[in-house]
Motif scaffolding. Sequence first.
Motif, PDB file in Angstrom:
ATOM      1  N   ARG A 166       7.738   9.166   5.595  1.00  0.00           N
ATOM      2  CA  ARG A 166       7.421   7.518   5.722  1.00  0.00           C
ATOM      3  C   ARG A 166       7.284   7.235   4.098  1.00  0.00           C
ATOM      4  NH1 ARG A 166       2.004   6.334   5.505  1.00  0.00           N
ATOM      5  NH2 ARG A 166       0.699   7.947   5.938  1.00  0.00           N
ATOM      6  N   LEU A 167       6.882   8.008   3.358  1.00  0.00           N
ATOM      7  CA  LEU A 167       6.402   7.931   1.911  1.00  0.00           C
ATOM      8  C   LEU A 167       7.920   8.232   1.116  1.00  0.00           C
ATOM      9  CD1 LEU A 167       2.706   8.732   1.345  1.00  0.00           C
ATOM     10  CD2 LEU A 167       3.871   6.196   1.491  1.00  0.00           C
ATOM     11  N   THR A 200       0.720  -1.129   0.036  1.00  0.00           N
ATOM     12  CA  THR A 200      -0.060  -0.080   0.121  1.00  0.00           C
ATOM     13  C   THR A 200       0.931   1.083   0.077  1.00  0.00           C
ATOM     14  OG1 THR A 200       0.041  -0.168   2.283  1.00  0.00           O
ATOM     15  CG2 THR A 200      -1.890  -1.069   1.223  1.00  0.00           C
ATOM     16  N   THR A 201       2.186   1.223   0.356  1.00  0.00           N
ATOM     17  CA  THR A 201       3.110   2.322   0.483  1.00  0.00           C
ATOM     18  C   THR A 201       3.254   3.000  -0.940  1.00  0.00           C
ATOM     19  OG1 THR A 201       3.989   1.702   2.674  1.00  0.00           O
ATOM     20  CG2 THR A 201       5.259   3.304   1.068  1.00  0.00           C
ATOM     21  N   LEU A 257       4.089  18.609  10.611  1.00  0.00           N
ATOM     22  CA  LEU A 257       2.856  18.095   9.820  1.00  0.00           C
ATOM     23  C   LEU A 257       3.272  17.355   8.741  1.00  0.00           C
ATOM     24  CD1 LEU A 257      -0.240  19.989  10.669  1.00  0.00           C
ATOM     25  CD2 LEU A 257      -0.090  17.808  11.739  1.00  0.00           C
ATOM     26  N   MET A 258       3.812  18.402   7.983  1.00  0.00           N
ATOM     27  CA  MET A 258       4.276  18.207   6.415  1.00  0.00           C
ATOM     28  C   MET A 258       5.429  17.079   6.633  1.00  0.00           C
ATOM     29  SD  MET A 258       2.449  20.108   4.638  1.00  0.00           S
ATOM     30  CE  MET A 258       3.294  20.692   3.004  1.00  0.00           C
ATOM     31  N   ALA A 259       6.228  17.180   7.477  1.00  0.00           N
ATOM     32  CA  ALA A 259       7.439  16.127   7.754  1.00  0.00           C
ATOM     33  C   ALA A 259       6.876  14.751   7.904  1.00  0.00           C
ATOM     34  CB  ALA A 259       8.127  16.564   8.987  1.00  0.00           C
ATOM     35  N   ARG A 260       5.888  14.658   8.123  1.00  0.00           N
ATOM     36  CA  ARG A 260       5.154  13.166   8.593  1.00  0.00           C
ATOM     37  C   ARG A 260       5.226  12.383   7.061  1.00  0.00           C
ATOM     38  NH1 ARG A 260       0.628  12.304  12.748  1.00  0.00           N
ATOM     39  NH2 ARG A 260       1.519  10.436  12.713  1.00  0.00           N
ATOM     40  N   LEU A 318      12.013  14.104   0.942  1.00  0.00           N
ATOM     41  CA  LEU A 318      11.461  15.364   1.255  1.00  0.00           C
ATOM     42  C   LEU A 318      12.132  16.263   1.899  1.00  0.00           C
ATOM     43  CD1 LEU A 318       8.355  16.266   2.169  1.00  0.00           C
ATOM     44  CD2 LEU A 318       8.900  15.388   4.457  1.00  0.00           C
ATOM     45  N   THR A 319      12.570  17.372   1.130  1.00  0.00           N
ATOM     46  CA  THR A 319      13.347  18.599   1.195  1.00  0.00           C
ATOM     47  C   THR A 319      12.401  19.622   1.647  1.00  0.00           C
ATOM     48  OG1 THR A 319      13.429  19.116  -1.170  1.00  0.00           O
ATOM     49  CG2 THR A 319      14.830  17.471  -0.181  1.00  0.00           C
ATOM     50  N   ASP A 320      13.272  20.718   2.279  1.00  0.00           N
ATOM     51  CA  ASP A 320      12.560  21.929   2.657  1.00  0.00           C
ATOM     52  C   ASP A 320      11.908  22.588   1.198  1.00  0.00           C
ATOM     53  OD1 ASP A 320      13.177  21.744   5.126  1.00  0.00           O
ATOM     54  OD2 ASP A 320      14.826  23.009   5.179  1.00  0.00           O
TER      55      ASP A 320
END
Length: 256
Positions: free
Chosen positions: A115-116, A82-83, A109-112, A121-123
Amino acid sequence: MTTEDVPLLAGEHLTRVFGRGRDAVRAVDDVSLALRPGEITTVVGESGSGKSTLARLLLRLLTPTAGRLLLDGRDVTRTSDTTAYWRDVQAVFQDPFSAFNQFFTVRRLMARARRLLGPDLTDARVAEALEQVGLRPGDVLGRYPHQLSGGQRQRVMIARALLVRPRVLIADEATSMLDASLRATILNVLTDLRAETGLAILFITHDIGQACYVSDRVLVMRSGRVVESGPTDEVIFAPTHEYTRRLLADVPRLHG
């Protein structure tokens, strides 16, 4: 069927039954739909029509009792990864205030999404996603949900979904808790995203007027079944089903 004809995401004869025997309820009953790049498909119906159950089936939060879910033409109904699926298919829910941890800033919140996305996931990616929905990163990243307006919270939720660069966005009653002006803002965000990114969007609402405003195609649901579907102009201006006509009766401006 050519590659161009294959929808990004399709449901074939999706059915979901809750309970057994005489207590069984067919919340979704033999529903088929196809979501294509750059199109907004709206599912409209009253409360209890099966719209949100259909959304959960398409998000793989529920498993269908019968039918298939296809991504790029591949059957993913019961695959275990599912990921990978959620990198392509993201959701925007009705109430961002309850969906967010109230003790987390927008930055956290955005940093969560890490996991995907992991190290991707950068600034810069977070800033890009916020800007895509009309927010200035410097204005919101340090704030908590209660410090944002309803429209800002909903746009943050959309931005969080966009972080993974999905190809399909499922918006389940994403404007129902907003006032009229904020609803229009969010609808414009969705139509802009469709045009700019080629997203396939499923927009779920009880308001057939909103369906007229944003969608390319409309499906009308009642008691778990699709009673009418087609291009928006056909469904809105030449409805064939009594239930659709009843919904339209609440929006007289569409017939003026």
